[in-house]
Scaffold this motif. Structure first.
Motif, PDB file in Angstrom:
ATOM      1  N   UNK A 221       0.966  -1.137   0.084  1.00 29.07           N
ATOM      2  CA  UNK A 221       0.179   0.060   0.102  1.00 29.07           C
ATOM      3  C   UNK A 221       1.046   1.184  -0.055  1.00 29.07           C
ATOM      4  N   UNK A 222       0.639   2.033  -0.978  1.00 24.14           N
ATOM      5  CA  UNK A 222       1.675   3.317  -1.252  1.00 24.14           C
ATOM      6  C   UNK A 222       1.316   4.063   0.163  1.00 24.14           C
ATOM      7  N   UNK A 223       0.201   4.308   0.526  1.00 24.53           N
ATOM      8  CA  UNK A 223       0.011   5.337   1.523  1.00 24.53           C
ATOM      9  C   UNK A 223       0.524   4.883   2.953  1.00 24.53           C
ATOM     10  N   UNK A 224       0.442   3.532   3.284  1.00 22.11           N
ATOM     11  CA  UNK A 224       0.788   2.900   4.711  1.00 22.11           C
ATOM     12  C   UNK A 224       2.201   2.556   4.634  1.00 22.11           C
ATOM     13  N   UNK A 228      -1.002  -4.679   1.268  1.00 21.57           N
ATOM     14  CA  UNK A 228      -2.307  -4.391   0.954  1.00 21.57           C
ATOM     15  C   UNK A 228      -3.038  -5.078   1.853  1.00 21.57           C
ATOM     16  N   UNK A 229      -4.253  -4.490   2.151  1.00 19.44           N
ATOM     17  CA  UNK A 229      -5.368  -5.217   2.965  1.00 19.44           C
ATOM     18  C   UNK A 229      -6.540  -4.717   2.208  1.00 19.44           C
ATOM     19  N   UNK A 230      -7.433  -5.558   2.188  1.00 17.63           N
ATOM     20  CA  UNK A 230      -8.957  -5.195   1.419  1.00 17.63           C
ATOM     21  C   UNK A 230      -9.556  -4.241   2.292  1.00 17.63           C
ATOM     22  N   UNK A 231     -10.319  -3.397   1.417  1.00 13.76           N
ATOM     23  CA  UNK A 231     -11.072  -2.306   2.049  1.00 13.76           C
ATOM     24  C   UNK A 231     -12.166  -2.815   2.865  1.00 13.76           C
TER      25      UNK A 231
END
Length: 1207
Positions: A221-224, A228-231
Motif C-alpha cells: 500500500x503506497x499510503x501506509x 495491502x489489505x482489503x477495504x
C-alpha cells in the motif's frame, strides 16, 4: 486424503466467533464435504469428479494470512475458508457456496469428460472446466465492464485458454479461476435483497476483485507502506459495511413510497437503483469503500437525493397511443389513403392511375409527420422527470425530436401546397407540376429512410445485434437519436428464419384485414356519405337546433365503422393465430393419439421410440454428430411416426429393449395406481408383464389384446383353408398374433406346472403339445385336427383357469376338467381316429392302465397361495381368454387417459438426443410458500360451508373414481371397513384429499417425481443387459400390488386371497437400484421449498409446521428454506435465512445453513423476495420457479430430451 480433510472444526469456530448458532456436525445438504470421516460411504463422494473439485479448492496454504482473523490454520483451510476470513463473509455462507461450486465443477467435468485427452486423470480438475465456470458466472460482469469502458479487475494467466487441452488442476492458473469464481459466489450468496440488482453486484465485485489481486500478489500500500489489505475485512464485514448500507437505501425508498401508493416517478424500486450502476458516473460518485455521505445514500425528501436515472413510468391515458404508436399510425394512414381512393368511386387499381388521386394519397406524409410530432410531445411529457444536470443530453434529444417532427410536418405541408398551386396554375399536370411532385417524393424518401432501415435490421438481425452489443463510441453517436443506451436487452433479436416467419404472418394478416376494411367497411360507406352531403334546403316541421345537421349525420354514420375498423385487428389476430397454431400442430403431429384405439395402433412402436429418445446416444451404435447422423435420425423419426418398418420384430430379436421399455412403462402405471387414478384391475390390464413361462412373443398389456383370441378362434372355426392362410390372417394383426402365441404357451406351461413331474400325465401332456408343434411346423395342423372344436377346448380351458383361481380349490373338479380336455384333445380333436395302442406308442396314453386308476387323479398339485407370480400369470391368461370389447373405457379415469395420451404423443415429438444422467445439466426447482395449506386437517375436511358441503364430500363427488380406487387400496392395506378411514388410515385420507386441492403437498409430490425419474434413468443408463434381464425376473417374483391381498370376482361371488403383505412399490424398479442412483439424482436435481414463515409457525406450534415436517420425512431430497426472526435482549431484531432438512439417521429436523440478512426480508411484493432469499440454496445451472404444478412421472421421464440435454 488431503481433499477429504475435515473442516468442521474451523467452520464451527468461525460460527462461534460470530455469535451464531453452531451447526450440528451431522448436518449437510447434498455432499458431506465438512465431515468425510462420518460420511465416507456417501454416494456423491464416490464420484471422482466430486473428489477432483474438492481437491482443486483445497490449495490455500501459501496465501497470506487473513487480516484481523482470530484463529487461522492454513493447512486445514481451503480457498473458501481463506476468502471468508479475508473479506469477512459469514461462515455458513462459505459452507453453502463451497458445496455450490463443488457441484458446479463436478457436473461440468462430467459433461465435458468426452472432450478430455485420454491420459487426463479422472480425479483431477481440468483447466477448461474451471475456466468455463468462471467465464459463465462472470459473463455479466465482463459485459458490464465493456459497456462502461472499464478494465476488468480479475487477472488470470492467459496460457491455458480454450485451446489448452491438458492442464493440471493444481496449477496457479486453475486456482486463480477458482478464486474469482468463489469470490463472486460468496458476494452473491450474502447479498440478500441486492441480488435483485445484478449490476450493483458487479460494482461490488469490481473493487473486491481488485483487493483480492493486491492481497494475493502481496502488493504494498503506497499510503501506509505495509502489505495491502482489503477495504472490507473483519468479522461479518461484508454484511455490515457493504450489504446493509445499500439495503437501507432500498428500505428508505420503500418507506417513502407509502406502501406503493405514491406515483412511480416519485420513488425508486430495485430496477431504478440498479440502473444507477449503468453509468460511468457511479465510479466517481459512489467510490469504494462505500461512503454513507455520498448522494447515493441521501434519504428521500432531503436535498441532494438521486432520483430515477432510467425509464420513468408516468401513468396516463396517452400511454395507449404512446405504447402502440405503430399500430395507431398504420391504421390512421391507411384509413386516410383508403378514403381518398374510395371517394373516387372506382376500383382502387383504376383510381390510382389518375395523377390527382396519386397526389392526394401523398397527403398521408403530412399526417405521418403530425403523428410523429404527437409522439415526440408524449415522450417529452412522460419522461421529463429524467432530465437533470446528469442527463442533459436526454433533454436535448427530446427538444430536437419535437422540432424535427414539427419541421417535417411543415415541410410536407408546404411542398404539398406548392404541388397543387402549380397544378391549378397550369390547369394540368405539367412538367413543372410533376417536378414539384418529384421534390415531394424525394423528401418523403428521406423521411422514410429510418423506417426502411428498421425493417431491414429487423429482418436481418445480425447487424442489429452487432450494433447493440458492440461498445464502440462511434456507434453510440449513431444510435443516440433513436433510443437511450441501456445495459440490458441488447442483442436479443430472433434469428433470420424466425423473423421471416413472423413477417409473413403479419403481412398476411394485415393484407387480409385492410382488404376487408376497404371493400366491406370503408367503400360501402362512401356512397351514403355523398348522398347526405348533397342534401340541401331540407324543410323541417320542427325547430332546427343545429345548422349543418348533415355533418352530424355523417359523424354518427361513420363513428361505429371507425370503432370497428380500429378494433377488428384483434379478431383477425385471433383467427390467424388459430390457423397458424392448427397448421403447426398438424405438421408436428400433436395430439395424434387421443383414444385407446389409437393407442393400440401405435403402442407397438413405443419401445423403439423410447429407445430412440431416452436411450443415451453414447449407448447406441451410431455415428455421433455430423450431417450423416442427423440424416439417420430424421429417417428413424419418420419410421417411428408413420409406422414404416416393423420395429416390434426388432424387439423380439433383442429382448433387452422390450424389457427396458417395460420397466419404464410399468413405473408410470404404478405411479397412476399410487395416485389412485386407476384401480387394481386396471393396473393389471395396463402393465407390461415380465417375460416368464418361456413365452416367445412380446407380452403386450391385456388392454391391447382385448377380444383378439376370440376373433382368432371364430376365424379358425369358420374359415376353411390351409395353415398358411390361417396364419397369414392372424399375423395381419400383431396383437392377435401375440395373443394366440401367448395363450398357447401359457396353457402349455400352466398344465405342466400343475401336473407333477415324472408322472405319466406329465409325459402325456408334454407329448401332446409336441405333436401340436410338429403339425404346425410342417404346416399340417389344419389337415390333422378339427379346428371347429377349438371353441370347445377354449371353454374347458377357461373352466380350468377359473377353478385354479378359486380360494378353496376343488381337486375333483380340476381333475374332471383335465380329463374332459384330454378326451377332447386326444380323441375328438384329431381328424384321424387312433386306437389305444397307437396312442400308447405315441405317448398319449397310459402305458399300463388299471381300472382303479383315473387319469390325472393323483398327478395334480396346485402351487401354494403364496406363489404370487404364478397366480398373476394365471389371471393374465384368464383375461386373454375371456376379454371382449368392454375394455374400451380402460382406464376409466379421464385424468389417467389424458396422461397416457400425453406421454404417448410426447414419445414421437422431435426432441434432442438424450445424454446420460451423469452428463445432463443439473437444475433446481424452487417453490415459494407463505401461509398456504400444506395438508388438509380433520376440521377442514369435515367443516361444512353455508350450503352444507364439506371439502371431503366435494372431493368425493368430483373425484368419484379416485375415491373408489383409494378405498380399494386402503382395504388392500388392511382397512376392515370404510369407517376405519378416520382411525388407522386418517393420514392417508389427508394425503388423498390434499393431493386434489391447492396444497403444498400436491406441489411437493409432483416435483419429487423428477427425483424419482432421475434415479430410474440413472439405473437404466448403467444397467447391463444381464442386470435388466435378471431384474425383470426378480420383479416378476414379487408380483404386483394388485395381488397382495386382493378380492377377486369369481362365480358370482367374491373370493379373497390372503397373502403376505408387500410394501407399496415393492414391485417397482426401485428394488433393482444398486446404490449410486441416489447420488447421481441428487447431484442433478435439487428441490427447495421457500416457506417464509416456517420459523414462526414452529414457534407457534402451528399445524402447518408439523405438516411441512411430514413432507420432509416422506421426501429425503426435500429442503425447506425459511426466514428466522431472532429477538436479542439488546439490539434490533435479527433475521436469518435458514435451510433445514429431515435427517433419517437422527430422526429429526436438522439445520444445514443459517445466513444472517441485513434486515427484514420483505421490501417489495413479498413473493419475489421469498424466492430470492432461498435461491442461494439451489444448485445447478438451471433454476426453475414452480408455483403450483402437479407433475407426473411420464413427463419427468422425457425431461432429459429437452433443454436440459443441451450442452
Amino acid at each position: 486424503m488431503s481433499l477429504l480433510r475435515n473442516r468442521r472444526a474451523a467452520a464451527a469456530a468461525a460460527a462461534a466467533g460470530s455469535g451464531e448458532q453452531t451447526v450440528v456436525q451431522a448436518a449437510y445438504n447434498i455432499i458431506p464435504i465438512q465431515d468425510v470421516v462420518m460420511h465416507g460411504d456417501h454416494p456423491s463422494l464416490q464420484v471422482p469428479e466430486v473428489r477432483a473439485a474438492v481437491e482443486a479448492l483445497s490449495h490455500a496454504s501459501d496465501f497470506p494470512a487473513p487480516p484481523l482473523a482470530r484463529v487461522w490454520d492454513p493447512h486445514r483451510a481451503d480457498i473458501f475458508d481463506w476468502l471468508g476470513a479475508t473479506f469477512g463473509f459469514q461462515a455458513d455462507n462459505v459452507r453453502n457456496q463451497r458445496e455450490h461450486l463443488v457441484l458446479l465443477l463436478a457436473n461440468a467435468q462430467l459433461r465435458a469428460a468426452p472432450r478430455f485427452p485420454k491420459d487426463h486423470p479422472i480425479d483431477v480438475l481440468h483447466l477448461t472446466v474451471a475456466r468455463g465456470i468462471r467465464r459463465k458466472l462472470l459473463k455479466n460482469y465482463t459485459s458490464w465492464c465493456a459497456y462502461l469502458g472499464q478494465k476488468r479487475h480479475f487477472r488470470v494467466p492467459s496460457g491455458g485458454g480454450g485451446g489448452r487441452r491438458t492442464g493440471a488442476a493444481t496449477g496457479n492458473d486453475v486456482r486463480m479461476d477458482l478464486l474469482y469464481t468463489a469470490l463472486y459466489l460468496l458476494i452473491w450468496g450474502e447479498a440478500a435483497n441486492l441480488r435483485f440488482m445484478p449490476e450493483c453486484l458487479c460494482y461490488i465485485f469490481h473493487y473486491m476483485a481488485l483487493d483480492l489481486h493486491h492481497v494475493v500478489e502481496q502488493s504494498i500500500d503506497i499510503e501506509t507502506g505495509r502489505p495491502a489489505m482489503p477495504a472490507v475485512c473483519g468479522e461479518d464485514a461484508f454484511l455490515i459495511r457493504v450489504v446493509t448500507p445499500i439495503y437501507n437505501v432500498l428500505k428508505n425508498e420503500v418507506e417513502a413510497s407509502r406502501n406503493g401508493t405514491k406515483p412511480h416517478s416519485a420513488w425508486r424500486n430495485y430496477d431504478d437503483v440498479n440502473e444507477y450502476f449503468w453509468s460511468r458516473r457511479v465510479f466517481k460518485r459512489l467510490r469504494w469503500p462505500l461512503d454513507p455521505s455520498r448522494s447515493f445514500f441521501v434519504e428521500p425528501g432531503k436535498t441532494g437525493r438521486i432520483g430515477k436515472t432510467g425509464f420513468v413510468e408516468q401513468r396516463s391515458f396517452w400511454n395507449v397511443y404512446r405504447s402502440f404508436d405503430r399500430v395507431w399510425v398504420m391504421h390512421i394512414l391507411f384509413f386516410q389513403a383508403a378514403m381518398i381512393v374510395a371517394w373516387d368511386g372506382k376500383t382502387p387499381w383504376v383510381s390510382l392511375r389518375f395523377r390527382d388521386i396519386q397526389v392526394r394519397v401523398l397527403s398521408v406524409f403530412i399526417t405521418w409527420g403530425g403523428l410523429r410530432f404527437v409522439q415526440a410531445m408524449l415522450d417529452a411529457g412522460t419522461q421529463y422527470s429524467l432530465v437533470s444536470r446528469e442527463t442533459k443530453t436526454v433533454a436535448v434529444r427530446m427538444v430536437l425530436k419535437v422540432l424535427v417532427a414539427a419541421g417535417w410536418t411543415i415541410t410536407f405541408s408546404v411542398l404539398y401546397k406548392r404541388m397543387w398551386d402549380q397544378r391549378w396554375r397550369d390547369r394540368r399536370w405539367s412538367f413543372a407540376a410533376n417536378t414539384r411532385v418529384l421534390n415531394y417524393l424525394e423528401a418523403a424518401a428521406v423521411f422514410v429512410i429510418p423506417q426502411v432501415l428498421a425493417i431491414v435490421l429487423f429482418i436481418i438481425p445480425w447487424i442489429r445485434n452487432f450494433l447493440e452489443k458492440t461498445n464502440w463510441k462511434i456507434l453510440y453517436v449513431l444510435t443516440w437519436w433513436f433510443q437511450t443506451r441501456t445495459f440490458v436487452g441488447r442483442g436479443l433479436r430472433e434469428g433470420l428464419i424466425d423473423n421471416i416467419k413472423y413477417s409473413i404472418f403479419w403481412v398476411c394478416l394485415l393484407v387480409s384485414k385492410f382488404s376487408f376494411s376497404y371493400f366491406l367497411q370503408i367503400k360501402p360507406m362512401v356512397g351514403p356519405t355523398k348522398v347526405i352531403f348533397k342534401l340541401h334546403d331540407i324543410k323541417r316541421n320542427w325547430f332546427e337546433f343545429m345548422p349543418h345537421t348533415e355533418r352530424l349525420a355523417v359523424i354518427i354514420l361513420w363513428l361505429p365503422v371507425i370503432i370497428i375498423y380500429l378494433m377488428d385487428i384483434q379478431i383477425w389476430y385471433a383467427v390467424f393465430s388459430s390457423l397458424t397454431g392448427a397448421l403447426i400442430g398438424l405438421f408436428s403431429h400433436l395430439g395424434e393419439i387421443r383414444s385407446v384405439e389409437q393407442l393400440r395402433l401405435r403402442f407397438q412402436f413405443f419401445a423403439s421410440a423410447m429407445q430412440f429418445n431416452l436411450m443415451p446416444e453414447e449407448h447406441l451404435d451410431t455415428v455421433h454428430g455430423g450431417i450423416r447422423s442427423k440424416f439417420y435420425d430424421a429417417i428413424n423419426r419418420l419410421k417411428l411416426r408413420y409406422g414404416f418398418g416393423r420395429p416390434y420384430r426388432k424387439i423380439e430379436a433383442n429382448e433387452v429393449e422390450a424389457k427396458r421399455f417395460a420397466l419404464v412403462w410399468n413405473e408410470i402405471i404404478q405411479t397412476f395406481r399410487e395416485e389412485d387414478i386407476i384401480s387394481d384391475k386396471e393396473l393389471g390390464l395396463l402393465e407390461l408383464p415380465a417375460v416368464v413361462w418361456r413365452i416367445r412373443v412380446v407380452r403386450w398389456p391385456c388392454l391391447l389384446l382385448k377380444n383378439e383370441l376370440l376373433l382368432a378362434l371364430s376365424q379358425a372355426a369358420e374359415l376353411v383353408a390351409d395353415d398358411r392362410t390361417h396364419w397369414n390372417k392372424i399375423c395381419n394383426n400383431e396383437y392377435r398374433r401375440c395373443a394366440v402365441i401367448e395363450a398357447y404357451d401359457s396353457i402349455r406351461h400352466l398344465l405342466l406346472e400343475i401336473i407333477k413331474e415324472r408322472t405319466n400325465e406329465h409325459i402325456i401332456v408334454n407329448q401332446l403339445f409336441l405333436a401340436f408343434d410338429g403339425a404346425m411346423e410342417y404346416g399340417k395342423f389344419t389337415e390333422e385336427y378339427r379346428l371347429t372344436l377349438l371353441p370347445q377346448i377354449h371353454k374347458y380351458v377357461i373352466s380350468l383357469v377359473e377353478q385354479l383361481l378359486l380360494k378353496d380349490k376343488d381337486q375333483i373338479k380340476i381333475v374332471r376338467t383335465l380329463q374332459d380336455l384330454y378326451d377332447l384333445a386326444v380323441h375328438d380333436f384329431p381328424k384321424i381316429k387312433k386306437d389305444f395302442e397307437q396312442l400308447r406308442r405315441e405317448g398319449l396314453a397310459l402305458s399300463r392302465p388299471t381300472e382303479s386308476q383315473l387319469l390325472f387323479q393323483d398327478a395334480i398339485k396346485c402351487p401354494d397361495d403364496d406363489d404370487v407370480s404364478f397366480y398373476k400369470q394365471v389371471r393374465r391368461l384368464h383375461t386373454i381368454l375371456t376379454s371382449r370389447d368392454s375394455m374400451d373405457d380402460v382406464p376409466k379415469n379421464p385424468e389417467a387417459r389424458r396422461r397416457i395420451t400425453f406421454f404417448s404423443n410426447s414419445l414421437f415429438m422431435n426432441m434432442p438426443r438424450a445424454p446420460t444422467v451423469q452428463r445432463m445439466m443439473a437444475f433446481s426447482v424452487l417453490t415459494p410458500c407463505y401461509n398456504e395449506d400444506v395438508l388438509y386437517n380433520k376440521d377442514q375436511l369435515r367443516r361444512e360451508n353455508e350450503d352444507g358441503i364439506s371439502i371431503l364430500f366435494y372431493l368425493q363427488k368430483i373425484y368419484e373414481d379416485d375415491w373408489k380406487n383409494f378405498l380399494e387400496r386402503m382395504q388392500r392395506e388392511g382397512m376392515a371397513s370404510d369407517d376405519g378411514i378416520w382411525a388407522g388410515k386418517f393420514q392417508d385420507l389427508r394425503l388423498w384429499a390434499s393431493y386434489r386441492g391447492q396444497t403444498l403437498a400436491r406441489t411437493v409430490r409432483g416435483m419429487m417425481y423428477y427425483y424419482r425419474a432421475l434415479k430410474m434413468l440413472a439405473f437404466l443408463d448403467n444397467a447391463s443387459e444381464v442386470e435388466i434381464t435378471e431384474g425383470t425376473k426378480q420383479l416378476a417374483s414379487f408380483g404386483s400390488i394388485q395381488y397382495e391381498n386382493d378380492v377377486y370376482p369369481m362365480n358370482g361371488g367374491l373370493s379373497q386371497r390372503p397373502r403376505r403383505r408387500l410394501e407399496r412399490g415393492t414391485s417397482t424398479v426401485s428394488q433393482l437400484f444398486k446404490g449410486q442412483e441416489d447420488g447421481a439424482a441428487i447431484m442433478k436435481y435439487t428441490y427447495v421449498v421457500a416457506c417464509q414463515i416456517y420459523g414462526n409457525q414452529k414457534k407457534a406450534k402451528d399445524q402447518r409446521a408439523e405438516d411441512i415436517l411430514t413432507l420432509m420425512k416422506k421426501n429425503d431430497a426435500l429442503r425447506v428454506a425459511y426466514v428466522d426472526e431472532v429477538h436479542p435482549e439488546i439490539g434490533d431484531t435479527q433475521y436469518y435465512s435458514v435451510l433445514v432438512k429431515f435427517d433419517p439417521v437422527l430422526q429429526r429436523e436438522v439445520e444445514i445453513y443459517r445466513i444472517r440478512l441485513p434486515g427484514q426480508l420483505k421490501l417489495g411484493e413479498g413473493k419475489p423476495e421469498n424466492q430470492n432469499h432461498a435461491i442461494i440454496f439451489t444448485r445447478g445451472s438451471n433454476k426453475v420457479i414452480a408455483v403450483r404444478p402437479s407433475s407426473v412421472t411420464s413427463v419427468q421421464l422425457l425431461m432429459q430430451c429437452g433443454r436440459l440435454s443441451v450442452y
